[in-house]
Design an enzyme around this catalytic site. Sequence first.
Site, PDB file in Angstrom:
ATOM      1  NE  ARG A  69      -3.304   2.632   2.406  1.00 17.76           N
ATOM      2  CZ  ARG A  69      -3.806   3.282   3.430  1.00 17.76           C
ATOM      3  NH1 ARG A  69      -3.851   2.733   4.619  1.00 17.76           N
ATOM      4  NH2 ARG A  69      -4.293   4.503   3.273  1.00 17.76           N
ATOM      5  CD  GLN A 159      -5.585   7.716   9.655  1.00 16.55           C
ATOM      6  OE1 GLN A 159      -5.109   6.652  10.007  1.00 16.55           O
ATOM      7  NE2 GLN A 159      -5.377   8.815  10.357  1.00 16.55           N
ATOM      8  CB  SER A 162      -6.442  12.592  10.246  1.00 16.31           C
ATOM      9  OG  SER A 162      -6.560  11.310  10.802  1.00 16.31           O
ATOM     10  CG  ASN A 301      -5.820   3.521   8.070  1.00 17.46           C
ATOM     11  OD1 ASN A 301      -5.903   2.559   7.298  1.00 17.46           O
ATOM     12  ND2 ASN A 301      -5.446   4.719   7.669  1.00 17.46           N
ATOM     13  CE1 TYR A 303      -0.682   2.759  13.164  1.00 14.13           C
ATOM     14  CE2 TYR A 303      -2.679   3.834  12.393  1.00 14.13           C
ATOM     15  CZ  TYR A 303      -1.413   3.339  12.143  1.00 14.13           C
ATOM     16  OH  TYR A 303      -0.887   3.413  10.887  1.00 14.13           O
ATOM     17  CD  GLU A 369      -2.234   3.862   7.847  1.00 10.94           C
ATOM     18  OE1 GLU A 369      -2.056   4.273   9.021  1.00 10.94           O
ATOM     19  OE2 GLU A 369      -2.315   4.618   6.873  1.00 10.94           O
TER      20      GLU A 369
HETATM   21  C1  NOJ Z   1      -2.009   7.084  10.195  1.00 11.47           C
HETATM   22  C2  NOJ Z   1      -1.458   7.643   8.933  1.00 11.47           C
HETATM   23  O1  NOJ Z   1      -2.302   7.265   7.884  1.00 11.47           O
HETATM   24  C3  NOJ Z   1      -0.039   7.190   8.644  1.00 11.47           C
HETATM   25  O2  NOJ Z   1       0.453   7.978   7.620  1.00 11.47           O
HETATM   26  C4  NOJ Z   1       0.811   7.289   9.875  1.00 11.47           C
HETATM   27  O3  NOJ Z   1       2.128   6.872   9.643  1.00 11.47           O
HETATM   28  C5  NOJ Z   1       0.177   6.478  10.976  1.00 11.47           C
HETATM   29  N1  NOJ Z   1      -1.108   7.016  11.279  1.00 11.47           N
HETATM   30  C6  NOJ Z   1       0.980   6.425  12.244  1.00 11.47           C
HETATM   31  O4  NOJ Z   1       0.938   7.648  12.900  1.00 11.47           O
END
Ligand code: NOJ
Length: 468
Positions: A69, A159, A162, A301, A303, A369
């Site tokens: 990607r 995103q 964001s 995505n 985290y 992600e």
């Molecule tokens: C989301 C973003 O899409 C990506 O570019 C970034 O590296 C990661 N967050 C980690 O912060």
Amino acid sequence: MKGWGVSSSAYQIEGGWDADGKGPSIWDVFTQTPGNTPADATGDVACDSYNRLDEDLYMLRALRVKSYRFSLSWSRIFPDGTRSSMNQKGVDYYNRLINGLLANKITPMVTIYHWDLPQALQDRGGWENVDMIDIFNDYCDFCFATFGDRVKLWMTINQPHSIAWLGYGLGTIPPSIKNPGISPYIVAHNLIKAHAKAYHTYDDKYRTSQGGLVSIALNADWIEPKDVNVLREVRAADRALQFQLGWFAHPIFKNGDYPDAMKWQVGNKSELQDLSESRLPSFTEEEKNYIKGTADMFCINHYTTKIASHVTGQLSPYSYEQDRDLSETEESDSPTTDIKNQRAVAWGLRRLLNWIKEEYGNPQIYIAENGVATKSSTMWDDSTRVFYYKTYIDEALKAYELDGVRVNGYIATSLMDSFEWLNGYKVGFGLHHVDFSNTNRPRTPKYSAHFYYYVIKDNEWHLRARAC
Ligand code: NOJ
């Protein structure tokens, strides 16, 4: 997408910020202004991938990933953001990359726009300007026409949450606009329409001949209620998810409209603020029908996980955050990571995947992600990343195997340490270390690269997926 992949994005890795006719993006302007990033870090050179394409291909080949990607730099292709400025050398770079991937049997998964808006378009008002819908559509049209014979997996925008909230609400990332109660809603409205228009362009002009899939990469934390036995806390957690993920996913994957919780909350607050109409714009019936169903798979995505509890939001100043009537804290039992507020809470992924399954009618999901930061000085022993991947992949497998969530693929973020936005080069998400003090930008696999190689090699998930 077939199984396992890794990711990157243009501004984070390419460098060559003004090479061969590339125009400046809002991130070039932002980072080149002193004081905006740690040690005034910029993406001017980054991993120098613009000049080191073969080295990137080598890493991908060695990992044996099934997909890569990456994103296209809009201002490398259209220096002023529009077709009349088309830069053939920029197009050539992506052709070389795509051809190199295919030669190695790696599926390209292309994000058309990953935050680095051409500065020339920001000068015209950026995403607050409705003209951006047509401008973005024309850029996507060009990308489909130019690369779509070989690229079969597209994500229009990375995103959007964001972009809208951090870019135009808090103003922490470019274009640094601090208008938390108004602009994010306008921007999101335009982003959703721009995405939908690009999707229809693909449908109308390219789908029959190219046969690819088009989606959008949405981000979501899992949000756990502070107390599952208290109804208003459960409701607060659900609202948090609706305001983050549902803001975009509800119109695109459900009914063309914003979630009820958002319409009610923002409408109610706007009324209490004596405004004549809600700060949340509305879609016409025609627009709803146009937006509904404009994604072929669900790209997420993810985290971390947060804990939500009900708190009555303030009326002044107007703010998306206050509109939600809740507060979020960290999941304090889980390990911290090298980025503030991003604890490693693996069980949250399984819950999020199940929530998506229930909420959006069991779509095909791609984890687009997932990953964790470590200090970029870490050259080899990133055991915390190995632990993160082990536990998160395990939870994704549980969702897939035990809960029947249709998880189609998993993208580890990221291929290598790179420009990590507001964290500069202090931390990295990479499976590979990059020596940013060396002009050759040597890449070295970390422990996690070896670990991920074996995950892919064993490939249990993919084989079972194929058997189903
Ligand atoms: C989301 C973003 O899409 C990506 O570019 C970034 O590296 C990661 N967050 C980690 O912060």
